[in-house]
Write an enzyme that holds these catalytic residues in place. Sequence first.
Site, PDB file in Angstrom:
ATOM      1  N   ASP A   1      -2.674   4.436  -6.815  1.00 32.79           N
ATOM      2  CA  ASP A   1      -1.710   4.817  -5.780  1.00 32.79           C
ATOM      3  C   ASP A   1      -1.592   3.753  -4.711  1.00 32.79           C
ATOM      4  OD1 ASP A   1      -4.169   5.092  -4.638  1.00 32.79           O
ATOM      5  OD2 ASP A   1      -3.543   6.738  -3.354  1.00 32.79           O
ATOM      6  N   CYS A   2      -2.163   2.562  -4.979  1.00 36.05           N
ATOM      7  CA  CYS A   2      -2.227   1.545  -3.929  1.00 36.05           C
ATOM      8  C   CYS A   2      -1.418   0.296  -4.263  1.00 36.05           C
ATOM      9  CB  CYS A   2      -3.682   1.144  -3.724  1.00 36.05           C
ATOM     10  SG  CYS A   2      -4.358   1.834  -2.238  1.00 36.05           S
ATOM     11  N   ILE A   3      -1.896  -0.452  -5.270  1.00 34.56           N
ATOM     12  CA  ILE A   3      -1.314  -1.774  -5.545  1.00 34.56           C
ATOM     13  C   ILE A   3       0.168  -1.681  -5.957  1.00 34.56           C
ATOM     14  CG2 ILE A   3      -1.677  -3.984  -6.755  1.00 34.56           C
ATOM     15  CD1 ILE A   3      -4.055  -3.159  -5.040  1.00 34.56           C
TER      16      ILE A   3
END
Length: 448
Positions: A277-279
């Site tokens: 859910d970040c990069i």
Amino acid sequence: MSTVYSQFSELKRRLEAREATIATVGLGYVGLPLALAVAEAGFKALGVDIDARRVADLNAGKRVISYFPENKIADAVASGRFSATSDFARLAEADAILICVPTPLDAAREPNMAYVQRAAQAIAKELRPGQLVVLESTTWPGATRNFVEPILRTSGLERGKDFFLAFSPEREDPGNASYTTKTIPKIVGGDDPRSLELAQILYSSVVTKAVPVSSTATAEAVKLAENTFRNVNIALVNEMKQVFAGMGVDVWEVIEAAATKPFGFMPFYPGPGIGGDCIPVSPVYLSWRARDVGGEMPLVDLAVRINTGMPRAIRDRLGTELAARGKSLAHARILLLGIAYKRDVEDSRESPALELLALIEEAGGRCDYHDPCFPVFPKTRDHAALEGRRSVALDAEAVASYDAVIVTTDHTKVDYALVADKARLILDTRNVLTKLRLAPTDGRYLKA
Ligand SMILES: NC(=O)c1ccc[n+]([C@@H]2O[C@H](COP(=O)([O-])OP(=O)(O)OC[C@H]3O[C@@H](n4cnc5c(N)ncnc54)[C@H](O)[C@@H]3O)[C@@H](O)[C@H]2O)c1
């Protein structure tokens, strides 16, 4: 002594003496390790989550994250320093409140701040003078000041005067055995000197080092810069992978060799796309905010496009390879090895393997999966139709029955020797079989 000063100095004293109660709102991959680190540092840690089942599991000491040491949660509960609740009224007990809720993309692939909004509204209801609130969720530069602060001010309290507000991005790397919550330095930004000082005191008691920056927007930008740097570099190697293959050159070999240069090169590895859910999400937040201030980020947008296009590129490569072997993808049976977005983690958010699976089936093929972290297909926003499927057993007969096996996640608990021995065709997007020296040399093995 002014009220402002006494509130600040009392909170400072409580933080320095570790007498403070620290609430963490959102007990997921980020909030839970943080709450436990807070408890281990000697504070009273109160976890707050809307998921009543998770709260009950945590209070029962259950290991809800598989890569945690066996008794980590049970020990924290037994110490009396960690407990969880769904009752937001208990935020009144807290001296500091850390917000660790999701910040995904919405259906239009734009920032979805609804979780942060709901958490901030719930906090605003309970906010009292002398509390420190810290947003940890990854977000666009300006969100703490222009989005969260106005919600908190609906309490009638003023930031820097009655309550304190900071942003400190989470840098958690789930499953990373070398770096834990405690050993990763933490960036801290505040928009007034008192908020910054208090946040710095809190985090330097919990993690190895707190690194102050001049504003919440700067701290938010640091996080987006880190993640966007990775996204762009991964796009670069994904692009190189495809053209090098056409030149008969193996990109993984190139990267390993280039990484021997002691300066000026940092290895990034290609794959089936980017998950988590970040990069994949941060560059979209950054580019969205750039447009908001009249700018553009064409390089970042292109990187996102290259990475999100990887599942399609792999599906097309599969179709070509099958056709070269006299088989149509439309009638093929394919096995994906891994639907988690990364190794040994039971997290499939934004996993490119899910997209690949859907694309193969869109082309008419039947695609099963094997994943030790997902005995049952997870609930997802984009692939609800696939729910209910189960991970197939990885035995010799099953492996041999598929037209192709695609290695999408390099989980450690997979019998790659069996795959190398029995699969009719292997597309390895992670270079695993080569690394394990198991890659067949009889034309059945391709890097993709
Ligand atoms: N997972 C990572 O590797 C990682 C790394 C760095 C930063 N982040 C960022 O950290 C933030 C949290 O991510 P995560 O991976 O921990 O998410 P997660 O989905 O694992 O956990 C979020 C938790 O918040 C709870 N929640 C949702 N709304 C809530 C509310 N209003 N009040 C209380 N609880 C609520 C959910 O029930 C869930 O338990 C995101 O902004 C993410 O981008 C994640």
